[in-house]
Design an enzyme around this catalytic site. Structure first.
Site, short mmCIF file in Angstrom:
data_model
loop_
_atom_site.label_atom_id
_atom_site.label_comp_id
_atom_site.label_asym_id
_atom_site.label_seq_id
_atom_site.Cartn_x
_atom_site.Cartn_y
_atom_site.Cartn_z
N GLU A 122 6.41 7.28 -0.25
CA GLU A 122 5.21 8.11 -0.29
C GLU A 122 4.09 7.51 0.57
O GLU A 122 4.16 6.37 0.99
CB GLU A 122 4.71 8.26 -1.73
CG GLU A 122 4.32 6.96 -2.40
CD GLU A 122 3.99 7.12 -3.87
OE1 GLU A 122 3.58 8.21 -4.29
OE2 GLU A 122 4.16 6.13 -4.62
N HIS A 180 2.77 -0.70 -7.20
CA HIS A 180 1.50 -0.12 -6.79
C HIS A 180 0.75 0.53 -7.94
O HIS A 180 1.34 0.84 -8.98
CB HIS A 180 1.70 0.90 -5.67
CG HIS A 180 2.53 2.08 -6.10
ND1 HIS A 180 3.91 2.07 -6.04
CD2 HIS A 180 2.20 3.30 -6.59
CE1 HIS A 180 4.38 3.23 -6.47
NE2 HIS A 180 3.36 4.00 -6.82
N ARG A 200 7.32 2.78 -14.89
CA ARG A 200 6.02 2.25 -15.27
C ARG A 200 6.20 0.81 -15.76
O ARG A 200 6.96 0.55 -16.69
CB ARG A 200 5.40 3.13 -16.36
CG ARG A 200 3.94 2.86 -16.65
CD ARG A 200 3.40 3.82 -17.70
NE ARG A 200 3.41 5.20 -17.23
CZ ARG A 200 4.05 6.20 -17.85
NH1 ARG A 200 4.73 5.97 -18.95
NH2 ARG A 200 4.00 7.41 -17.36
#
Length: 322
Positions: A122, A180, A200
């Protein structure tokens, strides 16, 4: 089947998030109804969140329906040959009122094996940044699985991660495996592979309105993480009325267009093109019809649209598959 091809806009798919706010309305003019709207999915074929056309003769049709009926015309010949009927990208705007969780995305191989999904490479374009807003991207120095787990268990993970100040116009490119988090006070345009797979790692021990913590995916993430220091900040040219390359990777190409006047769009039919208006306003002229766009709008140019004109005063992200 006879369908008129034209620039397509889609109904935004709005997502409440524990870290969301109201800037998707105040900054991007989205019609949000809650105080914790974190995401506007602009263009998606993720299962359960498929975009629906908002304008013109095809209003109410889903993107998957259009691709099924007109794959070459919508996707482009090269994209269809590579991906079949799958729309390979996902476009979003995000508003981070609070820090997002620290997370990582798997690569294509892991995502395919575990989730029958694409991986999630991304990029972020920072549209608005509060003073001292920052992001977390990768490790400060080359690390290891052992060092990472030790810091995670001691709740000191942030101390070994790279903390970078972010301002409007910054671009960050995150290959799969990059740990990130988008920091508080940022509005971001996000372009990514079509995937909703997120591991996560740490969520700052926060709870939702019911007092529940969010699920963590520590074990799944271990083999997905790149433990080496990475350079994610992309520098790019800003030549007016030109497609300035920002990111060129196997999954997408993103250009920055500082539009001040008129430029022509000449395409070869191999790929669709998406424009995200990140500042100002512009119009597209196609077959004697004019289509208007403003900041926060996203428009899909079907591959069958070979020649058209962009006119206006705007900053635009131009995205396609090379």
């Amino acid at each position: 089947m006879s369908i008129k091809i034209y620039p397509l806009q889609f109904e935004p798919i709005l997502k409440d998030r524990i870290w969301g706010g109201e800037k998707l309305n105040t900054v991007l003019n989205k019609s949000i109804t809650s105080k914790i709207t974190g995401e506007s999915w602009e263009l998606s074929t993720v299962e359960g969140d498929v975009s629906v056309v908002a304008n013109g003769e095809l209003k109410g049709k889903s993107l998957t329906e259009l691709i099924d009926k007109l794959p070459n015309e919508i996707l482009g010949e090269a994209v269809y040959a590579r991906f079949g009927n799958q729309f390979p990208l996902l476009f979003k705007y995000l508003d981070a009122r609070e820090d997002l969780s620290i997370q990582v995305h798997p690569n294509d191989q892991l995502a395919k094996e575990r989730h029958n999904s694409f991986g999630k490479t991304e990029m972020w374009y920072v549209m608005q940044a509060d003073t001292d807003a920052r992001i977390i991207v990768g490790f400060k120095e080359d690390s290891s699985k052992e060092e990472y787990l030790d810091n995670l268990n001691n709740k000191t993970l942030v101390s070994i991660l790279d903390d970078v100040k972010a301002k409007a116009g910054d671009v960050f490119f995150l290959e799969t495996g990059t740990v990130h988090a988008i920091g508080a006070g940022l509005v971001v345009a996000e372009i990514q592979q079509t995937s909703d797979i997120t591991y996560r790692l740490y969520d700052f021990d926060r709870v939702d309105a019911q007092g529940n913590t969010r699920e963590l995916h520590v074990d799944l993430a271990l083999d997905a993480i790149n433990y080496n220091k990475v350079d994610t900040h992309k520098k790019y040219e800003t030549t007016p009325n030109k497609s300035n390359v920002v990111v060129d990777c196997p999954y997408f190409t993103t250009n920055f267009i500082p539009l001040d006047g008129t430029i022509e769009g000449n395409k070869n039919g191999n790929t669709f093109t998406v424009y995200m208006c990140i500042e100002g306003a512009f119009e597209i002229r196609y077959e004697n019809v004019t289509y208007q766009y403003k900041k926060g709008d996203t428009v899909l140019i079907p591959a069958a649209m070979r020649n058209y004109v962009l006119n206006g005063s705007a900053s635009i992200l131009e995205v396609y598959i090379s």
